[in-house]
Scaffold this active site. Structure first.
Site, PDB file in Angstrom:
ATOM      1  N   GLU A  98       0.826  -1.023   0.052  1.00  0.00           N
ATOM      2  CA  GLU A  98      -0.111   0.154   0.167  1.00  0.00           C
ATOM      3  C   GLU A  98       0.954   1.243  -0.035  1.00  0.00           C
ATOM      4  O   GLU A  98       1.862   0.843   0.204  1.00  0.00           O
ATOM      5  CB  GLU A  98      -0.882   0.294   1.100  1.00  0.00           C
ATOM      6  N   ASP A  99       0.541   2.372  -0.789  1.00  0.00           N
ATOM      7  CA  ASP A  99       1.251   3.839  -0.717  1.00  0.00           C
ATOM      8  C   ASP A  99       1.489   3.883   1.008  1.00  0.00           C
ATOM      9  O   ASP A  99       1.832   4.776   1.463  1.00  0.00           O
ATOM     10  CB  ASP A  99       0.816   4.379  -1.720  1.00  0.00           C
ATOM     11  N   ASP A 102      -4.279   5.383   6.240  1.00  0.00           N
ATOM     12  CA  ASP A 102      -4.879   7.254   6.727  1.00  0.00           C
ATOM     13  C   ASP A 102      -5.807   6.731   7.796  1.00  0.00           C
ATOM     14  O   ASP A 102      -5.054   6.125   8.625  1.00  0.00           O
ATOM     15  CB  ASP A 102      -4.813   7.359   5.399  1.00  0.00           C
ATOM     16  N   PHE A 151      -1.211  16.375   4.059  1.00  0.00           N
ATOM     17  CA  PHE A 151      -1.653  15.975   2.812  1.00  0.00           C
ATOM     18  C   PHE A 151      -0.561  15.923   1.633  1.00  0.00           C
ATOM     19  O   PHE A 151       0.031  16.951   1.580  1.00  0.00           O
ATOM     20  CB  PHE A 151      -2.801  16.156   1.462  1.00  0.00           C
ATOM     21  N   ARG A 164       1.611  11.258  -9.629  1.00  0.00           N
ATOM     22  CA  ARG A 164       2.279  10.350  -9.254  1.00  0.00           C
ATOM     23  C   ARG A 164       3.334   9.790  -8.729  1.00  0.00           C
ATOM     24  O   ARG A 164       4.663   8.510  -8.979  1.00  0.00           O
ATOM     25  CB  ARG A 164       1.285   8.741  -9.311  1.00  0.00           C
TER      26      ARG A 164
HETATM   27  P1  IMP Z   1      -7.215   5.412   4.182  1.00  0.00           P
HETATM   28  O1  IMP Z   1      -8.621   4.007   3.511  1.00  0.00           O
HETATM   29  O2  IMP Z   1      -8.355   6.008   4.370  1.00  0.00           O
HETATM   30  O3  IMP Z   1      -6.515   4.642   5.029  1.00  0.00           O
HETATM   31  O4  IMP Z   1      -6.403   5.471   2.936  1.00  0.00           O
HETATM   32  C1  IMP Z   1      -5.949   5.093   1.957  1.00  0.00           C
HETATM   33  C2  IMP Z   1      -5.843   5.944   0.501  1.00  0.00           C
HETATM   34  O5  IMP Z   1      -6.195   6.858   0.624  1.00  0.00           O
HETATM   35  C3  IMP Z   1      -4.122   5.601   0.366  1.00  0.00           C
HETATM   36  O6  IMP Z   1      -4.297   4.205  -0.629  1.00  0.00           O
HETATM   37  C4  IMP Z   1      -3.757   6.651  -0.826  1.00  0.00           C
HETATM   38  O7  IMP Z   1      -4.500   6.631  -2.209  1.00  0.00           O
HETATM   39  C5  IMP Z   1      -4.749   7.022  -0.214  1.00  0.00           C
HETATM   40  N1  IMP Z   1      -4.677   8.665   1.033  1.00  0.00           N
HETATM   41  C6  IMP Z   1      -4.578   9.064   1.734  1.00  0.00           C
HETATM   42  N2  IMP Z   1      -3.853   9.962   2.680  1.00  0.00           N
HETATM   43  C7  IMP Z   1      -2.866  11.037   1.471  1.00  0.00           C
HETATM   44  C8  IMP Z   1      -2.345  11.326   1.368  1.00  0.00           C
HETATM   45  O8  IMP Z   1      -1.906  12.287   1.588  1.00  0.00           O
HETATM   46  N3  IMP Z   1      -2.414  12.307   0.166  1.00  0.00           N
HETATM   47  C9  IMP Z   1      -2.023  10.879  -1.072  1.00  0.00           C
HETATM   48  N4  IMP Z   1      -3.611  10.307  -1.050  1.00  0.00           N
HETATM   49  C10 IMP Z   1      -3.437   9.956   0.393  1.00  0.00           C
END
Ligand code: IMP
Length: 178
Positions: A98-99, A102, A151, A164
């Site tokens: 995963e990147d 969050d 962000f 990206r």
């Molecule tokens: P989560 O489900 O809230 O944990 O979100 C995960 C996804 O949200 C990641 O795979 C990203 O694609 C996107 N995301 C969350 N924070 C950021 C950020 O700071 N920059 C860009 N994408 C983000």
């Protein structure tokens, strides 16, 4: 130039490369008695996955899935499977790439799904972790960098599908959000 939109570089390419070496070594040791199925979550994990797997020194298999949960900078709270796996993972040791973790919503949903498909184990390696934003109780087993609540873009991470391809993790200038 893409670079003109960047307020600051948070994590350089050199730092990411060095961390991928460490993570790859650790993962290779931890999975030495199995052949893990390494599943990249499209599209954000692609640059990180490419760097990471070069440092995994055991056999592994690569797969991809696509889920969507985000629009702009705000989580929609709803995780959809856009591209599912096209193979069986029954009794497989799965490593999700995963990147960023969050809120944790994406990983919770994907982990549940992979277990329901019969995976023996499911662990997560994430380039970034933003623990201050977590809404559900989930942690990645392997984390590249823990970052503050900002962000970020680059090295796979996007804002409206842009940035990206930046070779580092950075923070966008405020005017670019408008
Ligand atoms: P989560 O489900 O809230 O944990 O979100 C995960 C996804 O949200 C990641 O795979 C990203 O694609 C996107 N995301 C969350 N924070 C950021 C950020 O700071 N920059 C860009 N994408 C983000």
């Amino acid at each position: 130039m893409l670079m003109d939109d960047v307020k600051k570089i948070l994590i350089s390419q050199e730092e990411i490369d060095a961390r991928c070496k460490e993570l790859g070594k650790q993962i290779s040791e931890d999975y030495s008695d199995t052949v893990p199925v390494v599943i990249g979550l499209l599209k954000g994990s692609v640059p990180f996955m490419a760097e990471l797997i070069k440092n995994i020194t055991i056999d592994c298999e690569l797969e991809f899935m696509a889920v969507s949960s985000y629009s702009g900078t705000e989580s929609m709270g709803d995780v959809k499977i856009v591209k599912d796996l096209d193979r069986s993972i029954i009794d497989c040791d799965v490593l999700i790439v995963e990147d960023i973790v969050d809120t944790g919503n994406t990983l919770l949903k994907v982990k549940d799904l992979l277990y329901s498909k019969g995976a023996r184990s499911v662990r997560v390696v994430s380039l970034l972790d933003k623990p201050s934003r977590r809404l559900v109780d989930i942690e990645a087993e392997y984390i590249g960098f823990t970052i503050p609540n900002e962000f970020v873009i680059g090295f796979g991470l996007d804002f409206n599908q842009k940035y990206r391809n930046l070779p580092f993790v950075g923070v966008l200038k405020e005017e670019c959000y408008r």
